[in-house]
Design an enzyme around this catalytic site. Structure first.
Site, PDB file in Angstrom:
ATOM      1  CE1 TYR A  33      20.134   2.815  -5.471  1.00 19.70           C
ATOM      2  CE2 TYR A  33      22.193   3.122  -6.695  1.00 19.70           C
ATOM      3  CZ  TYR A  33      21.249   2.375  -6.157  1.00 19.70           C
ATOM      4  OH  TYR A  33      21.641   1.086  -5.928  1.00 19.70           O
ATOM      5  CE  LYS A 151      20.522   1.955  -9.762  1.00 15.91           C
ATOM      6  NZ  LYS A 151      21.107   0.598  -9.646  1.00 15.91           N
ATOM      7  CD  GLU A 183      18.164  -7.944  -8.406  1.00 13.06           C
ATOM      8  OE1 GLU A 183      18.418  -7.297  -9.384  1.00 13.06           O
ATOM      9  OE2 GLU A 183      17.062  -7.395  -7.610  1.00 13.06           O
ATOM     10  CG  LEU A 207      17.430  -2.193  -9.766  1.00 15.59           C
ATOM     11  CD1 LEU A 207      16.231  -1.310  -9.713  1.00 15.59           C
ATOM     12  CD2 LEU A 207      18.667  -1.759  -8.775  1.00 15.59           C
TER      13      LEU A 207
END
Lengths: 285, 285
Positions: A33, A151, A183, A207
């Site tokens: 996505y 992702k 993250e 990511l």
């Protein structure tokens, strides 16, 4: 009124958009996505997001079906059909491997047409008052898979990690991998120490966000000291400032981590400066 | 003719069964699944599978909607509506967190009704000739998340690992975690060395299979030496026999691993013995 979404060639009200139960997105989380901010009706860094979308597709071996211009055309159609001219929204794009006839882990042979779903959704942005007060975050061990640079919609690990923040009255869960903060469950991470902005270097465990890259660019353009460096959990606790960033939430200042006050517990001056620069960049789009 | 499936209270042809694009199964892989073999029209260890289904739901914090008897009732209805009396099939059950109004990692508040999808699908079983010849497998580093004991539909890591086997003309990918062989991308693992059957002990890194447990039980009942022990990659290469096991494929003998011949490259005597015991158990159901 339900908004109009795009699903495999058709524009339909969201409440009526349905996909086969045999879609590999539903059966296997077998898809990827992308999220693109829309500010004042204008797309934010859509080219970078759509290029990353293509890289994600390649990484999971879904053959490209659309060129970037075709995605852009559908996005424009969605903005028009939903009368988006001045609002702040985001475009959600999901591509899955398509619809199988039977359930098997292995890719359908011959390959099937990928399923493409695109919609507009509301940006849930913090208010000015919330931003000035700052946010709480927690840390957890990173339980995700090894290829976090993809992702993917196989997001259960992120969902459970993100929910732990909510259970602890916090906004985000910062993930610790082998002692290093990587993250957030759905954001990138920055901290500030002695006047320098630091963010963990890109790796397969991260990511790399488009917003993260923009912040690095804007810092460099505005002569704010910034570097990519590993951040330990102790580094985080002793930060002058902590930020988490994402396409849907911009730059959120964290003033409380694991119930420990960060610095003086106030939103910091570097965040104020970067927030102003960031807002200026968006207003000039 | 499309078979009849169950979806959220309705029995519909599989080709017409559609779910909202806002279902969290489709958007986040936010759900779990279970597979129950049906032999000669009879369910195979359904109680154990349905109990594991309930444990999976608890692990990802989906509130139970159905009691085990309710699942069993739907299964019976599916068997009847599809006229399954003597065939070998499997029942697939998938439960997701349900349908959101907007897309957010966090659980919908208030919670929504879970989505339940159940179908019958064909068991793709190896032929007698294939079984007697044995199969090829490969090994890969285990790239999955930390909580592999949860039978989640967020399966992209497993899908990609499984597909690597196909790309190498193999049947299964055996996953190596910190130097130890854990299980296959969608199976459990056994090896035989010096007359003893060995299988890795259960841990959070493994999806402890119902078939795996049955094999342990049957070995004990039949006085075949069996133990749970760690298996290194070198142990695997020097095995007398290797098997991978699952509810949909029973016990598959592996005679070639990473293009290395295992033992003499023939299906082994312990597998022959266990296969006979296993078949006898199923026939007596």
């Amino acid at each position: 009124m339900s908004s109009i979404v795009y699903l495999n060639g058709e524009y339909v009200p969201r409440s009526e958009a349905r996909i086969s139960v045999m879609d590999r997105g539903f059966l296997f989380g077998d898809g990827i996505y992308e999220i693109i901010g829309v500010y004042n009706g204008r797309l934010f860094r859509s080219e970078q997001h759509l290029e990353r979308l293509q890289r994600s597709l390649m990484a999971i071996k879904i053959e490209h079906q659309f060129r970037i211009e075709e995605y852009e055309q559908i996005i424009q159609e969605l903005l028009e059909q939903n009368n988006i001219t001045t609002e702040n929204k985001y475009i959600y794009i999901q591509v899955t491997r398509g619809i199988s006839t039977t359930r098997s882990h292995n890719f359908p042979k011959p390959s099937v047409k990928p399923s493409i779903f695109m919609m507009l959704d509301d940006l849930v942005r913090p208010s000015f008052a919330q931003l000035q007060k700052g946010f709480k975050a927690i840390t957890r061990e990173d339980s995700r898979w090894k290829d976090c640079f993809i992702k993917t919609i196989s997001l259960l690990p992120n969902v459970l990690l993100s929910e732990e923040a909510i259970e602890n009255d916090a906004t985000e869960t910062i993930l610790i991998h082998n002692g290093y903060a990587i993250e957030g469950s759905n954001s990138n991470l920055f901290n500030v120490k002695n006047g320098v902005i630091i963010t963990p270097p890109k790796s397969e465990h991260m990511l790399g966000g488009i917003t993260r890259e923009l912040i690095i660019e804007l810092a460099q353009q505005n002569n704010l000291p910034i570097k990519e460096n590993n951040i330990t959990l102790n580094d985080l606790y002793s930060s002058d400032e902590i930020w988490v960033t994402s396409a849907s939430r911009d730059i959120m200042p964290i003033v409380n981590l694991d119930d420990q006050i960060i610095a003086n517990g106030q939103v910091g001056p570097m965040w104020q400066q970067m927030q102003t620069i960031f807002q200026g960049y968006k207003d000039a789009l």
